[in-house]
Scaffold this motif. Structure first.
Motif, PDB file in Angstrom:
ATOM      1  N   ASN A  42       3.718   2.263 -10.283  1.00  0.00           N
ATOM      2  CA  ASN A  42       2.511   3.098 -10.217  1.00  0.00           C
ATOM      3  C   ASN A  42       1.328   2.407  -9.553  1.00  0.00           C
ATOM      4  OD1 ASN A  42       3.924   5.139 -11.656  1.00  0.00           O
ATOM      5  ND2 ASN A  42       3.411   4.126 -13.586  1.00  0.00           N
ATOM      6  N   PHE A  43       1.578   1.536  -8.607  1.00  0.00           N
ATOM      7  CA  PHE A  43       0.503   0.966  -7.798  1.00  0.00           C
ATOM      8  C   PHE A  43       0.301   1.881  -6.582  1.00  0.00           C
ATOM      9  CE2 PHE A  43       4.561  -1.084  -6.993  1.00  0.00           C
ATOM     10  CZ  PHE A  43       4.749  -0.857  -5.626  1.00  0.00           C
ATOM     11  N   PRO A  44      -0.892   1.833  -5.966  1.00  0.00           N
ATOM     12  CA  PRO A  44      -1.158   2.742  -4.836  1.00  0.00           C
ATOM     13  C   PRO A  44      -0.240   2.465  -3.637  1.00  0.00           C
ATOM     14  CG  PRO A  44      -3.198   1.845  -5.720  1.00  0.00           C
ATOM     15  CD  PRO A  44      -2.090   1.075  -6.358  1.00  0.00           C
ATOM     16  N   VAL A  45       0.309   3.525  -3.079  1.00  0.00           N
ATOM     17  CA  VAL A  45       1.126   3.455  -1.862  1.00  0.00           C
ATOM     18  C   VAL A  45       0.565   4.467  -0.871  1.00  0.00           C
ATOM     19  CG1 VAL A  45       3.415   3.745  -0.850  1.00  0.00           C
ATOM     20  CG2 VAL A  45       3.188   2.762  -3.145  1.00  0.00           C
ATOM     21  N   VAL A  46       0.189   3.995   0.308  1.00  0.00           N
ATOM     22  CA  VAL A  46      -0.402   4.854   1.333  1.00  0.00           C
ATOM     23  C   VAL A  46       0.556   4.927   2.518  1.00  0.00           C
ATOM     24  CG1 VAL A  46      -2.332   5.157   2.936  1.00  0.00           C
ATOM     25  CG2 VAL A  46      -2.742   4.234   0.634  1.00  0.00           C
ATOM     26  N   THR A  47       0.829   6.132   2.996  1.00  0.00           N
ATOM     27  CA  THR A  47       1.605   6.300   4.227  1.00  0.00           C
ATOM     28  C   THR A  47       0.644   6.207   5.404  1.00  0.00           C
ATOM     29  OG1 THR A  47       3.224   7.717   3.106  1.00  0.00           O
ATOM     30  CG2 THR A  47       3.156   7.814   5.515  1.00  0.00           C
ATOM     31  N   GLY A  53      -9.595  -0.682   5.155  1.00  0.00           N
ATOM     32  CA  GLY A  53      -8.245  -1.230   5.130  1.00  0.00           C
ATOM     33  C   GLY A  53      -7.225  -0.333   4.476  1.00  0.00           C
ATOM     34  N   ASP A  54      -7.496   0.979   4.428  1.00  0.00           N
ATOM     35  CA  ASP A  54      -6.562   1.892   3.767  1.00  0.00           C
ATOM     36  C   ASP A  54      -6.041   2.988   4.703  1.00  0.00           C
ATOM     37  OD1 ASP A  54      -8.838   3.396   4.039  1.00  0.00           O
ATOM     38  OD2 ASP A  54      -8.982   3.976   1.935  1.00  0.00           O
ATOM     39  N   ALA A  55      -6.350   2.885   6.006  1.00  0.00           N
ATOM     40  CA  ALA A  55      -5.873   3.874   6.975  1.00  0.00           C
ATOM     41  C   ALA A  55      -5.960   3.262   8.374  1.00  0.00           C
ATOM     42  CB  ALA A  55      -6.709   5.159   6.910  1.00  0.00           C
ATOM     43  N   LEU A  56      -5.210   3.842   9.310  1.00  0.00           N
ATOM     44  CA  LEU A  56      -5.275   3.412  10.698  1.00  0.00           C
ATOM     45  C   LEU A  56      -6.401   4.159  11.402  1.00  0.00           C
ATOM     46  CD1 LEU A  56      -1.457   3.381  11.590  1.00  0.00           C
ATOM     47  CD2 LEU A  56      -2.876   1.459  10.861  1.00  0.00           C
ATOM     48  N   GLY A  76      -3.420  -9.068  -1.447  1.00  0.00           N
ATOM     49  CA  GLY A  76      -2.725  -8.203  -2.391  1.00  0.00           C
ATOM     50  C   GLY A  76      -2.151  -6.962  -1.755  1.00  0.00           C
ATOM     51  N   LYS A  77      -1.576  -7.120  -0.545  1.00  0.00           N
ATOM     52  CA  LYS A  77      -1.027  -5.975   0.175  1.00  0.00           C
ATOM     53  C   LYS A  77       0.362  -6.310   0.708  1.00  0.00           C
ATOM     54  CE  LYS A  77      -5.548  -4.512   2.005  1.00  0.00           C
ATOM     55  NZ  LYS A  77      -6.317  -4.272   3.266  1.00  0.00           N
ATOM     56  N   ALA A  78       1.126  -5.257   0.958  1.00  0.00           N
ATOM     57  CA  ALA A  78       2.390  -5.382   1.674  1.00  0.00           C
ATOM     58  C   ALA A  78       2.495  -4.203   2.633  1.00  0.00           C
ATOM     59  CB  ALA A  78       3.580  -5.398   0.714  1.00  0.00           C
ATOM     60  N   PHE A  79       2.958  -4.491   3.841  1.00  0.00           N
ATOM     61  CA  PHE A  79       3.177  -3.458   4.855  1.00  0.00           C
ATOM     62  C   PHE A  79       4.685  -3.292   4.998  1.00  0.00           C
ATOM     63  CE2 PHE A  79      -0.945  -5.293   5.614  1.00  0.00           C
ATOM     64  CZ  PHE A  79      -1.749  -4.210   5.938  1.00  0.00           C
ATOM     65  N   VAL A  80       5.174  -2.097   4.682  1.00  0.00           N
ATOM     66  CA  VAL A  80       6.609  -1.845   4.633  1.00  0.00           C
ATOM     67  C   VAL A  80       6.979  -0.878   5.758  1.00  0.00           C
ATOM     68  CG1 VAL A  80       8.504  -0.918   3.254  1.00  0.00           C
ATOM     69  CG2 VAL A  80       6.698  -2.275   2.153  1.00  0.00           C
ATOM     70  N   LEU A  99       5.419   3.950   8.112  1.00  0.00           N
ATOM     71  CA  LEU A  99       4.813   2.673   7.781  1.00  0.00           C
ATOM     72  C   LEU A  99       4.022   2.869   6.495  1.00  0.00           C
ATOM     73  CD1 LEU A  99       3.878  -0.236   8.322  1.00  0.00           C
ATOM     74  CD2 LEU A  99       2.048   0.715   9.757  1.00  0.00           C
ATOM     75  N   LEU A 100       4.360   2.094   5.471  1.00  0.00           N
ATOM     76  CA  LEU A 100       3.727   2.211   4.157  1.00  0.00           C
ATOM     77  C   LEU A 100       2.846   0.997   3.898  1.00  0.00           C
ATOM     78  CD1 LEU A 100       6.826   3.311   2.027  1.00  0.00           C
ATOM     79  CD2 LEU A 100       5.171   4.786   3.201  1.00  0.00           C
ATOM     80  N   LEU A 101       1.734   1.251   3.236  1.00  0.00           N
ATOM     81  CA  LEU A 101       0.846   0.181   2.775  1.00  0.00           C
ATOM     82  C   LEU A 101       0.879   0.175   1.251  1.00  0.00           C
ATOM     83  CD1 LEU A 101      -1.400  -1.934   2.929  1.00  0.00           C
ATOM     84  CD2 LEU A 101      -3.043  -0.061   3.256  1.00  0.00           C
ATOM     85  N   LEU A 102       1.287  -0.970   0.696  1.00  0.00           N
ATOM     86  CA  LEU A 102       1.361  -1.117  -0.750  1.00  0.00           C
ATOM     87  C   LEU A 102       0.191  -1.995  -1.207  1.00  0.00           C
ATOM     88  CD1 LEU A 102       4.228  -0.212   0.058  1.00  0.00           C
ATOM     89  CD2 LEU A 102       5.136  -1.896  -1.563  1.00  0.00           C
ATOM     90  N   PHE A 103      -0.574  -1.509  -2.179  1.00  0.00           N
ATOM     91  CA  PHE A 103      -1.628  -2.308  -2.795  1.00  0.00           C
ATOM     92  C   PHE A 103      -1.045  -2.936  -4.051  1.00  0.00           C
ATOM     93  CE2 PHE A 103      -3.963   0.689  -0.190  1.00  0.00           C
ATOM     94  CZ  PHE A 103      -4.963  -0.114   0.364  1.00  0.00           C
ATOM     95  N   LEU A 104      -0.787  -4.228  -3.977  1.00  0.00           N
ATOM     96  CA  LEU A 104      -0.070  -4.915  -5.059  1.00  0.00           C
ATOM     97  C   LEU A 104      -1.057  -5.462  -6.084  1.00  0.00           C
ATOM     98  CD1 LEU A 104       2.478  -6.886  -2.844  1.00  0.00           C
ATOM     99  CD2 LEU A 104       2.682  -4.578  -3.791  1.00  0.00           C
ATOM    100  N   PRO A 105      -0.839  -5.171  -7.368  1.00  0.00           N
ATOM    101  CA  PRO A 105      -1.738  -5.669  -8.405  1.00  0.00           C
ATOM    102  C   PRO A 105      -1.578  -7.169  -8.622  1.00  0.00           C
ATOM    103  CG  PRO A 105       0.081  -4.450  -9.388  1.00  0.00           C
ATOM    104  CD  PRO A 105       0.199  -4.285  -7.897  1.00  0.00           C
TER     105      PRO A 105
END
Length: 327
Positions: free
Chosen positions: A43-48, A87-90, A311-315, A321-327
């Protein structure tokens, strides 16, 4: 063992008294305990950030601050995207900058099909970061951050097919499954003008190798979920520990170079496509955390990058392309 017993008891309760009011609360407590035991983060934020069209075949991603580089083998282009200030969108996902493409003339070379890329970073004698891109004609191209001019670099082909590229400092390593070898290139005048040396004293079986990572050691990721660790071509002990479920269809592995291999500062990350998760291990193989993407359903991850400090991962998947905000 206690968790297994609790799981069996809950399953029996579902069969005997599925409408029992206490059941949902018990299931919630069990799930919390299970996640805590196996260090599961949900349940951490995931942005497409981006969705790819049908012609795309994304292969590699490199992240450098707000700059996101994606190699697309479907269009044979190297794209540059940029994140917005938050840092949450292109900023302009529909119109990325094309840095390299098939048919382009770079100095004395015509760019062929794009095969793969790797980033490099050196501190001495002067700090420099950049990208190396390899095409199907064994032409190597280099780009210095940020947005430097593309150059055609010297490279002596010594491989049958370049399955994956990685770097350590400025040294270039090319995975060659067909020959059971990793070829090591030392930097020289305008690239890599000398023939490569084999990392392994003798060829090894690489039929199941999906990816590799290096930090001074080399880690080979196998399709069956094993990770083999090597130093100077010799295998050293390494075993993944404390996972609740074995890796299913692992597809990529990622880490950072270490200054001191005896006192590692960084983790080892594995993309588990079969269970839609990123598994974080320490450099001995012990579980640190596992990040469940969405509901943990299968997700075809082709590459990824982790920003530990941010605290991020780009998948990078086949579709997005997903952006994960890792706690």
């Amino acid at each position: 063992e206690a968790l297994r017993a609790a799981a069996r008891a809950i399953e029996e309760a579902r069969l005997l008294r599925p409408e029992a009011p206490q059941l949902k609360e018990v299931e919630k407590i069990y799930q919390e305990q299970y996640d805590q035991t196996y260090r599961i983060v949900r349940n951490f934020p995931v942005v497409t950030l981006l969705r790819f069209g049908p012609e795309a075949d994304p292969r590699n991603i490199i992240e450098d601050g707000k700059d996101i580089y994606i190699l697309d083998a479907g269009t044979d282009r190297l794209y540059l995207y940029q994140l917005n200030e938050v840092g949450d969108a292109l900023t302009n996902p529909e119109r990325p900058t094309v840095l390299l493409q098939r048919g382009q003339v770079v100095e004395d070379a015509v760019v062929g099909e794009l095969i793969g890329m790797a980033s490099y970073s050196v501190a001495q004698p002067r700090a420099e970061k950049g990208i190396l891109v390899l095409d199907s004609s064994a032409n190597l191209y280099g780009l210095t951050f940020p947005w430097g001019a593309m150059h055609h670099l010297a490279l002596v082909p010594g491989f049958s097919y370049p399955d994956r590229l990685k770097t350590l400092d400025r040294r270039l390593y090319i995975l060659d499954r067909n020959r059971g070898q990793i070829w090591r290139y030392m930097p020289g005048e305008r690239g890599y003008p000398s023939p490569p040396t084999p990392y392994f004293p003798q060829a090894i079986g690489m039929e199941g190798v999906k990816d590799f990572a290096l930090d001074g050691y080399i880690y080979l990721l196998l399709a069956d979920g094993r990770i083999l660790k090597f130093m100077s071509g010799a295998q050293v002990p390494f075993e993944v520990e404390q996972l609740d479920k074995p890796l299913a269809s692992p597809s990529a592995i990622f880490t950072f170079p270490e200054e001191d291999l005896e006192r590692p500062q960084y983790s080892l990350y594995v993309a588990d496509s079969g269970q839609g998760r990123i598994v974080e291990l320490d450099k001995r193989g012990k579980l640190v955390r596992q990040f469940i993407i969405g509901e943990g359903k299968p997700l075809e991850i082709v590459d990824f990058s982790v920003d530990e400090g941010g605290g991020k991962a780009f998948v990078l998947t086949r579709e997005s392309l997903l952006l994960l905000f890792l706690p």
